[in-house]
Design a protein around this motif. Structure first.
Motif, PDB file in Angstrom:
ATOM      1  N   HIS B 300       1.279  -1.176   0.094  1.00  0.00           N
ATOM      2  CA  HIS B 300       0.006   0.106   0.110  1.00  0.00           C
ATOM      3  C   HIS B 300       0.943   1.703   0.004  1.00  0.00           C
ATOM      4  O   HIS B 300       0.495   2.436  -0.706  1.00  0.00           O
ATOM      5  N   LEU B 301       1.689   1.094   0.788  1.00  0.00           N
ATOM      6  CA  LEU B 301       2.612   2.652   0.784  1.00  0.00           C
ATOM      7  C   LEU B 301       3.445   2.843  -0.217  1.00  0.00           C
ATOM      8  O   LEU B 301       3.771   3.657  -1.007  1.00  0.00           O
ATOM      9  N   THR B 302       3.889   1.433  -1.478  1.00  0.00           N
ATOM     10  CA  THR B 302       4.773   1.503  -2.103  1.00  0.00           C
ATOM     11  C   THR B 302       3.775   2.428  -3.642  1.00  0.00           C
ATOM     12  O   THR B 302       3.897   3.438  -4.440  1.00  0.00           O
TER      13      THR B 302
ATOM     14  N   MET C   1      14.216  -4.251   1.525  1.00  0.00           N
ATOM     15  CA  MET C   1      15.760  -3.927   2.216  1.00  0.00           C
ATOM     16  C   MET C   1      16.191  -5.432   3.502  1.00  0.00           C
ATOM     17  O   MET C   1      15.787  -4.583   4.590  1.00  0.00           O
ATOM     18  N   ASN C   2      17.570  -5.292   3.211  1.00  0.00           N
ATOM     19  CA  ASN C   2      17.982  -6.017   4.657  1.00  0.00           C
ATOM     20  C   ASN C   2      18.408  -4.720   5.177  1.00  0.00           C
ATOM     21  O   ASN C   2      20.045  -4.939   4.852  1.00  0.00           O
ATOM     22  N   THR C   3      18.341  -4.362   5.885  1.00  0.00           N
ATOM     23  CA  THR C   3      19.751  -3.219   7.100  1.00  0.00           C
ATOM     24  C   THR C   3      19.805  -3.916   7.891  1.00  0.00           C
ATOM     25  O   THR C   3      20.780  -2.904   7.964  1.00  0.00           O
ATOM     26  N   MET C  63      12.172   5.037  -4.073  1.00  0.00           N
ATOM     27  CA  MET C  63      11.745   5.477  -2.939  1.00  0.00           C
ATOM     28  C   MET C  63      10.762   4.073  -1.845  1.00  0.00           C
ATOM     29  O   MET C  63      10.910   4.133  -1.148  1.00  0.00           O
ATOM     30  N   ARG C  64      10.902   2.883  -2.138  1.00  0.00           N
ATOM     31  CA  ARG C  64      10.724   1.602  -2.346  1.00  0.00           C
ATOM     32  C   ARG C  64      12.018   1.603  -1.127  1.00  0.00           C
ATOM     33  O   ARG C  64      11.784   0.769  -0.256  1.00  0.00           O
ATOM     34  N   SER C  68      11.166   1.260   3.113  1.00  0.00           N
ATOM     35  CA  SER C  68      11.453   0.199   3.649  1.00  0.00           C
ATOM     36  C   SER C  68      12.544   0.331   4.554  1.00  0.00           C
ATOM     37  O   SER C  68      11.921  -0.557   5.773  1.00  0.00           O
ATOM     38  N   CYS C  69      13.067   1.306   4.905  1.00  0.00           N
ATOM     39  CA  CYS C  69      13.997   1.479   6.213  1.00  0.00           C
ATOM     40  C   CYS C  69      13.327   1.574   7.432  1.00  0.00           C
ATOM     41  O   CYS C  69      12.920   1.576   8.679  1.00  0.00           O
TER      42      CYS C  69
END
Lengths: 823, 365, 155, 232
Positions: B300-302, C1-3, C63-64, C68-69
């Motif tokens: 949803h955020l994407t 993302m594997n942060t 932006m993703r 993710s972060c």
């Protein structure tokens, strides 16, 4: 021709690096010797560079398929798969003849074993030899043993053998045994070299040596190089060297150590005006009051006058007066500069810091081997050049060296197109730049299609006033006509160009209207320029080009008018043509001298804003003055007014020295309206590259990639790109050819690195990636309309991947692994 | 729009409009028409492509329903061969979506004659079917029956952009007695050409129209403020947002129904199948396991991140959600903030560049 | 993302764990990452809770990644790129800027205040600026406390 | 050495060989920055050089500009183009002819040409004044044995005078003599034609300059001195 020539490049500054990388890309085995422990030379200390006012040396680096440039900030070191780098070594001598040369390298800088060193800095503590504190933040004392470069980690220590006394104290102090002074005597010999490129630059003038402005006596009188260190953003505010107090008022004094017969320095270093403007602009950002004392503000390039205007807007004060001396006000920590900005008006101005704008050391001479056969000297090692011109000169020199190396044995068949990369190059324009480009490519075994609008080759080069230069152009034209690899289309024009780098399709229309499609891998645009039009009242008015041609036409037997008035910068260097055309001043000076040589009693008057001659052309100005040419400066707000009366031209202007309005009468009026690009915006449209408001084709990066347009595979040079004198146009042509050659070589050798790919099943053809790609590496396939990637243009920035919402645009499979972690 | 003309409806405005469309075909102003039509046994008018004037009889251009957003189909069909010009009857939100799709190279506006419909709102598809059982002439009655109008889709109830923009020709219904007359408005250009072909005479626009528009707008504005502030408050915390989307089934209906979500396959729908077990395994250990398919919040955020600037507020996402998540409320709330920040309005103008492609060097971080 | 942010033993939204605030700095290889190197060399310290992730260019920051972060529990995301005009890829930094401008309202709407996302231009030579910017950003994050999304394990 | 040799230093040919020494001027302003007179009554060395450049020497000689210069030579020392500015000013002053020479200087020159000193002081009076000062000096402790060496032959230094030291500031003479005495220097004071100041240098009149130099050279030859001292 040997496939892989062995080339030695001397000097690891920007010129040397560029030459080395170009040669490596063209397939040579390159050896790079640099006497410092780290590459990049002077630039290592230039944290802030014109015109962006930030650093950017990394932009000279190519994306390296081996991935090594992932680390490649010059501050961190330098690695290139095709270049063997010899840090710390200087070339002592070169022997032998081309193809079988040998060079002796002597160690000048000794690197401390960084595996053993634990950065305790004891060695620096005990070292008795203090060094000038260039380019450091001043936090750590600089000694004969010091950090290799200001930005290197402390365990990368190096010993300058020029300063080192080999006293051994550092070795004794080192508990890790990381220092081996016996290695100091190291010597290396490189054999079987085909040629060498000298790019070690020039020495800068040290004010103490010439006792300029008693600088040795004033701690707060420094040079522009010192000021770079103060400006370094690694440091804090700008502090005075004497007492560490913040600087509030600073002055720059131009032409320290040059433009002086007393110092036997009748030259202009050419870059100091811009350096001072940059430094003052940056100092203004720190709210420092800035004044520049100058004689002529030599903002001589396409974008430089505008930079000056911006500096003025920022509040940089320009004072047209060369100070006689800098006085220390007793009791106060103030430097006073008495000066006379206008006649009869003397003032004192106080400063906390005075920066001497120094250029080439008047006594500097290139090394002895510079002139030997097989040693190619970059123009940057004859005089001071700015970064862009150094890059161009270095590329051109590499091209010349390669070309001469190959002249012997031209292949008799066209190089085969491989990997769908067409090896052919389209060169548009056959003036000095275009011809140089075409022949450089041909010498590099690349077939060329040369398109010229006129029915003959040579362009403006044919009307050059110098017989030698005319001859040079005629030779180039003749060679181009004869060369097996150069296909000439006279009276023709390019009307369209589509496709990606490596696979361009262009249509050419000849004089009969026939069209022909050409496939080519790259293009060089050298469409040149022409004189800006002038409104002339009658035939007594000529532009500088006409006049110079006329007066030089009959050699030394021609006729000259008894009186002539020149008005330089006529309607130029101000909006809308706010740039210096670079050719007019020296052409005017030559014409003045020729007029006087034909008619010694002639009255020659020159109205000027700033005389823009650079390098040794300064001598022309000196000679013109000493032979009696009258020079009258004017301000653009009050240009001299013109009137034609009784068959004479009358010019009214004020003589600022005498503060009087005078009327000057002459038989001939010569105006210098500057040059304009001949076909810039048209070329920009056809080849889809950027052009400036004035119609000059714009480069991808003003400093580091000066002959590359923003579109991969399209290179730009000569007057079409910026106002240049003849010699520079030739250099730009060669440099553009060298870049094209490198690009195609890369493709032909199948060393293609594909960073990104398109997944057609997912692609909606929205075109966002086309817009996002800064290198125009994305294109819609001509027939299918599908998005495609041009591997020659792609530099792997990932903008297309980021902009694609559903990742139809994706990293290549090899890279995906790396990026996966982030996705 | 500058020119306005009244047409006689004789009790069936939909038919009157259909006849105009037929005449456009007859006059060869266009070669095809896209318009809603319910062809038996269907009772729900769906987007239909017609090219025979005689077939226009069966269309329902004014039906207060939109099976799916017609923008998607209008966009697709417009990319066809240049020589076929198509008239498309579209709601304001559909035109806005079409404009956005045009910027994304998904539509070819030049091939379309856009006929905008003033939109008092649309009924949800099921409501339309149900109400049609009770009302023989639902399409006509809707425009005079306030009770029916109050049953429009929840998103439409707070829609303030009910007047078509960027159309060539507008069909005007507000402030008019549709049983007597409907209005046609147009500007210079293709609209005027069409009006000439339709032999429309410019006349005076009735004053009631302005009042009707104003009153509808003020009513909608207060509704919108209420909806927006409620949803703003709800989603402005992680728990609030979660409470709204917690039941998301991961069907991706909202994404598929969205007229501006133009990807052929959503990156998130792909990821739902491509999840890295190793990673999920690690994460599952952190707090009480992990919901599968994982990444629905991310989905949803994407979608918000990608499309908030382009959201035209049509409400189709909410309409298609099987468990009634107010997707459109969330979207519109975020879109309002995003479009304000970017000084952009989705569908405002085909010339306005996509804000994410504005790489100007001006301004600060 | 594997942060690599979330550590199982620290899970939960315990507000007392201010020291465990996580700041991710997504930085460009050419300028800001070099500045970080330089800061190291010059012995300039920046807050320990900042973790640097190197990108070739800020223009490749999807932006993703930012979403993710935050969903993965970051309390602040710092993006450092070249000054305008300095981008190794010409306009990557400007792309990052407009993307961040576009995503800020999204984040703000869902309860991630805009102060938690910061973009700064930091040139390769600006080690000092890197230190100052990261320090001040970390301070802002400290004042804001843990993010609302911390420990929700939403990815 | 004779005066012709001195004058040959005023070679005005420019470095470019064009003959006009001012032509090579760059207009840079170093001279004006250095000059103590810049700004006084509109004075500026650049104006002078410009007039010279334009060949307007006579105009320069006739204007007050040329006479404001103090001949300190700082401009010439600093000029990056080696323009001989002060030399040129002398030349210009000369071109203006006697009528333009300022009265005080003109009077002094007249006196000098007549009497050998700018004040027109008779030798007897000069002798009286210096003897008087010498006598005063012997009254001071440590200088009891001081004897004024007038017209002493074969002394190492010839000591010429600025007329001011004789006229108004004769106390200052003592300071010099003390030094010479304490250093045990071998020196002498000419009893006539003692003037050290050469106003021909300022007026630009070469024959006056020559006469001045001849005076000194004559004294040195007469007294066989090997060195010259001129306190100013």
């Amino acid at each position: 021709m040997k496939e892989a020539a062995r080339a030695l490049v001397m000097g690891g500054g920007v010129s040397g690096l560029k030459a080395a990388m170009d040669l490596a890309r063209a397939g040579c085995s390159v050896f790079l010797a640099e006497k410092q422990a780290v590459p990049a030379g002077l630039l290592l200390g230039l944290d802030r560079q014109f015109p962006s006012n930030h650093c950017g040396l990394c932009r000279v680096l190519p994306p390296d398929p081996s991935g090594r440039t992932w680390q490649a900030c010059m501050r961190r070191g330098f690695g290139h798969p095709g270049i063997e780098f010899f840090p710390g070594f200087e070339v002592q001598d070169i022997q032998g003849s081309p193809g079988n040369m040998s060079a002796t390298l002597i160690r000048q800088t000794l690197m401390v074993d960084s595996d053993k060193c634990n950065a305790c800095m004891q060695c620096v503590e005990v070292c008795p030899v203090h060094m000038p504190d260039l380019f450091s933040t001043g936090q750590i004392p600089v000694k004969a043993i010091s950090r290799a470069a200001p930005h290197r980690p402390p365990h990368h220590l190096a010993i300058s053998l020029e300063a080192c006394t080999l006293c051994g104290r550092c070795r004794d102090a080192c508990r890790e045994g990381a220092i081996d002074l016996d290695a100091a005597r190291e010597e290396k010999v490189l054999d079987n070299l085909d040629f060498a490129v000298l790019a070690s630059g020039v020495e800068y003038c040290l004010p103490e040596v010439y006792n300029l402005y008693q600088s040795a006596a004033h701690a707060d009188v420094i040079t522009t190089l010192d000021f770079e260190a103060l400006l370094s953003s690694a440091g804090t505010d700008i502090m005075r060297p004497s007492d560490g107090r913040p600087v509030r008022r600073a002055a720059w004094v131009q032409c320290a150590g040059s433009r002086s017969l007393k110092l036997e320095a009748d030259h202009c270093s050419g870059i100091c005006c811009m350096i001072s403007l940059k430094q003052a602009s940056l100092a203004r950002e720190k709210d420092i009051q800035c004044s520049i004392f100058y004689m002529d503000m030599r903002t001589s390039g396409r974008d430089w006058q505008k930079y000056l205007d911006r500096a003025r807007e920022k509040g940089v004060e320009l004072i047209r007066c060369r100070p006689h001396s800098i006085e220390q006000v007793p009791e106060e920590q103030i430097l006073r500069i008495p000066h006379a900005p206008s006649p009869g008006n003397q003032q004192d101005r106080d400063f906390d810091l005075v920066v001497l704008s120094v250029g080439r050391d008047p006594a500097w001479k290139p090394p002895e081997y510079a002139g030997r056969e097989g040693v190619f000297t970059s123009p940057g090692s004859r005089r001071v050049l700015d970064i862009a011109r150094s890059i161009i000169a270095a590329s051109a020199t590499a091209a010349t060296a390669l070309g001469e190396d190959r002249q012997e044995s031209l292949p008799d068949q066209e190089a085969k197109d491989q990997d769908q990369v067409h090896s052919r190059v389209l060169v548009v324009g056959a003036g000095p730049a275009g011809l140089s480009a075409a022949l450089t490519l041909a010498a590099g075994n690349i077939p060329v299609v040369l398109v010229e609008q006129k029915d003959h080759l040579g362009g403006h080069g044919l009307s050059n006033i110098s017989p030698e230069q005319r001859k040079e152009v005629q030779d180039l034209a003749a060679r181009a006509m004869e060369h097996k690899l150069v296909q000439v289309y006279p009276s023709a024009a390019v009307i369209s160009c589509t496709g990606p780098a490596g696979g361009f399709k262009s249509r050419i229309r000849d004089s009969s209207g026939d069209e022909k499609e050409i496939l080519h891998g790259a293009a060089v645009l050298a469409t040149g320029g022409r004189a800006a039009p002038v409104a002339r009242q009658e035939d007594r008015t000529a532009d500088i080009f006409e006049y110079s041609r006329r007066i030089f036409a009959a050699g030394n037997s021609g006729e000259a008018p008894e009186s002539v008035i020149f008005i330089l910068c006529h309607n130029t260097r101000q909006e809308p043509a706010n740039y210096c055309s670079r050719v007019c001043c020296s052409l005017a000076l030559k014409s003045c001298l020729q007029t006087l040589s034909l008619r010694p009693e002639a009255e020659v008057t020159v109205f000027y804003r700033d005389i823009m001659v650079q390098g040794d052309d300064e001598e022309l100005y000196t000679r013109a003055r000493s032979e009696g040419v009258r020079f009258i400066p004017y301000s653009p707000d009050a240009p001299p007014s013109l009137e034609a009366k009784d068959g004479k031209i009358r010019v009214k202007g004020s003589d600022p020295y005498l503060s009087e309005e005078s009327e000057y009468e002459a038989e001939q009026l010569v105006l210098a309206p500057g040059v304009v690009p001949a076909a810039g915006s048209e070329m920009a449209r056809i080849f889809n590259v950027h052009s400036s408001a004035e119609g000059f084709l714009c480069e991808a990066d003003a400093k580091y990639r000066p002959v590359e347009s923003g579109r991969a595979g399209i290179f730009i040079c000569g007057l079409a790109r910026n106002p240049v004198p003849f010699k520079e146009a030739v250099l730009e042509g060669r440099a553009a050819a060298m870049s094209a050659l490198g690009l195609l070589k890369q493709g032909l050798d199948s060393r293609l690195q594909t960073f990104v790919r398109v997944k057609p099943a997912l692609c909606s053809l929205c075109g966002l990636c086309l817009e996002a790609c800064p290198f125009k590496a994305r294109y819609a396939h001509e027939e299918t309309g599908a998005m495609a990637v041009d591997p020659l243009a792609c530099r792997g920035c990932g903008a297309c991947v980021a902009v694609c919402p559903n990742k139809a645009s994706a990293w290549s499979e090899q890279l995906e692994e790396n990026v996966h972690e982030l996705n | 729009m500058h020119n306005f003309s009244l047409i006689e409806t004789r009790g069936d405005a939909g038919k009157a409009v259909s006849m105009l469309l037929a005449r456009l075909l007859e006059q060869n102003m266009v070669q095809a028409v896209i318009v809603p039509a319910a062809v038996p046994p269907s009772v729900l008018p769906m987007t239909r492509l017609l090219n025979n004037p005689a077939d226009l009889d069966q269309t329902s251009p004014l039906a207060p329903v939109a099976g799916v957003s017609a923008a998607t189909q209008a966009a697709k069909i417009s990319r066809g061969p240049q020589e076929i010009k198509i008239a498309a009857v579209l709601r304001p939100c559909e035109i806005r979506a079409l404009v956005e799709l045009h910027k994304l190279n998904q539509a070819q506006l030049d091939n379309l004659l856009v006929i905008g419909l003033e939109c008092p709102g649309r009924l949800e598809n099921q409501d339309y079917i149900d109400l049609q059982d009770q009302n023989q002439d639902l399409d006509q009655r809707f425009y005079r029956d306030e009770d029916l109008q109050s049953r429009i889709a929840i998103t439409c109830r707070s829609c303030i952009d009910f007047l078509p923009e960027n159309a060539h020709l507008n069909i005007c219904v507000l402030g008019l007695d549709l049983d007597q007359q409907a209005g046609i408005a147009w500007d210079e250009g293709p609209g005027a050409d069409a009006a000439r072909a339709l032999e429309l005479k410019p006349g005076q626009e009735p004053g009631e129209r302005g009042r009707a528009v104003d009153s509808l707008r003020s009513q909608r504005e207060s509704a919108r403020e209420e909806v927006m502030s409620r949803s703003r408050e709800t989603i402005s915390s992680s728990s609030g947002l979660q409470s709204m989307i917690a039941h998301c089934l991961g069907c991706f209906n909202c994404q598929r129904a969205c007229p501006v979500c133009f990807c052929r396959e959503c990156v998130c729908s792909r990821e739902a199948f491509e999840q890295n077990l190793e990673m999920l395994h690690t994460r599952a250990g952190r707090t009480g396991g992990i919901r599968l398919p994982a990444g629905m919040t991310m989905f949803h955020l994407t979608r918000l991140a990608h499309m908030a600037h382009a959201c035209v507020g049509c409400g189709q996402c909410s309409s298609v959600c099987p468990i009634h998540i107010p997707v459109a409320d969330i979207f519109r709330t975020v879109a309002a903030a995003t479009q304000k920040e970017l000084d952009y309005k989705a569908g405002r103008s085909p010339e306005e560049p996509i804000p994410h492609l504005n790489f100007s060097t001006e301004g600060d971080q | 993302m594997n942060t690599g942010i979330s550590r199982p033993e620290e899970a939960g939204t315990d507000n007392s764990r201010h020291k465990e605030l996580d700041v991710l700095a997504l930085v460009c290889n050419w300028c800001t990452y070099t500045a970080a190197d330089l800061a190291g060399v010059t012995r300039l310290h920046y807050p320990a809770q900042v973790r640097l992730i190197r990108f070739m260019c800020t223009g490749m920051i999807d932006m993703r990644y930012i979403l993710s972060c935050f969903l993965d529990g970051a309390d602040g995301v710092f993006i450092g790129g070249c000054h305008p005009g300095d981008c190794h890829y010409l306009t990557g930094n400007l792309k990052a800027r407009v993307r961040i401008k576009g995503i800020r309202p999204v984040l703000e709407s869902v309860g991630i205040p805009p102060q938690r996302l910061r973009l700064e231009w930091i040139g390769a030579s600006e080690g000092k600026k890197l230190q100052e910017d990261l320090t001040s950003f970390a301070r802002v994050i400290e004042q804001l406390g843990p993010s609302d999304y911390k420990g929700m394990n939403l990815v | 050495m004779n005066s012709t040799e001195v004058l040959s230093h005023t070679d005005l040919s420019g470095p470019g060989g064009g003959g006009n020494p001012a032509q090579i001027c760059l207009g840079c302003g170093t001279c004006a920055s250095a000059c103590p007179m810049t700004g006084i009554e509109g004075f500026d060395p650049r104006r002078i050089v410009r007039l010279g450049q334009l060949g307007r020497f006579e105009e320069l000689g006739e204007s007050s500009l040329a006479w404001l210069c103090t001949m300190c030579g700082r401009c010439q020392e600093g000029c990056p183009m080696d323009v001989r500015i002060t030399d040129m000013i002398r030349e210009a002053r000369d071109l203006g002819g006697e009528k333009t020479v300022p009265q005080a200087i003109g009077k002094g020159i007249e006196m000098f040409m007549e009497t050998g000193n700018n004040l027109g002081l008779p030798d007897e009076d000069f002798g009286f004044i210096v003897e008087d000062v010498a006598e005063e000096l012997t009254e001071e402790p440590g200088f009891e044995d001081f004897v004024l060496p007038v017209d002493k032959e074969d002394a190492r230094l010839l000591f010429t005078l600025h007329n001011k030291l004789v006229n108004t500031q004769n106390e200052d003479l003592k300071h010099w003599w003390k030094i010479l005495h304490a250093a045990g220097e071998s020196w002498t004071l000419p009893g006539s034609r003692w003037e050290g100041v050469n106003w021909g240098f300022f007026s630009g009149q070469d024959q006056v300059l020559k006469a001045g130099v001849d005076t000194i050279v004559g004294n040195m030859e007469r007294l066989r001195s090997r060195g010259l001292m001129y306190p100013e």
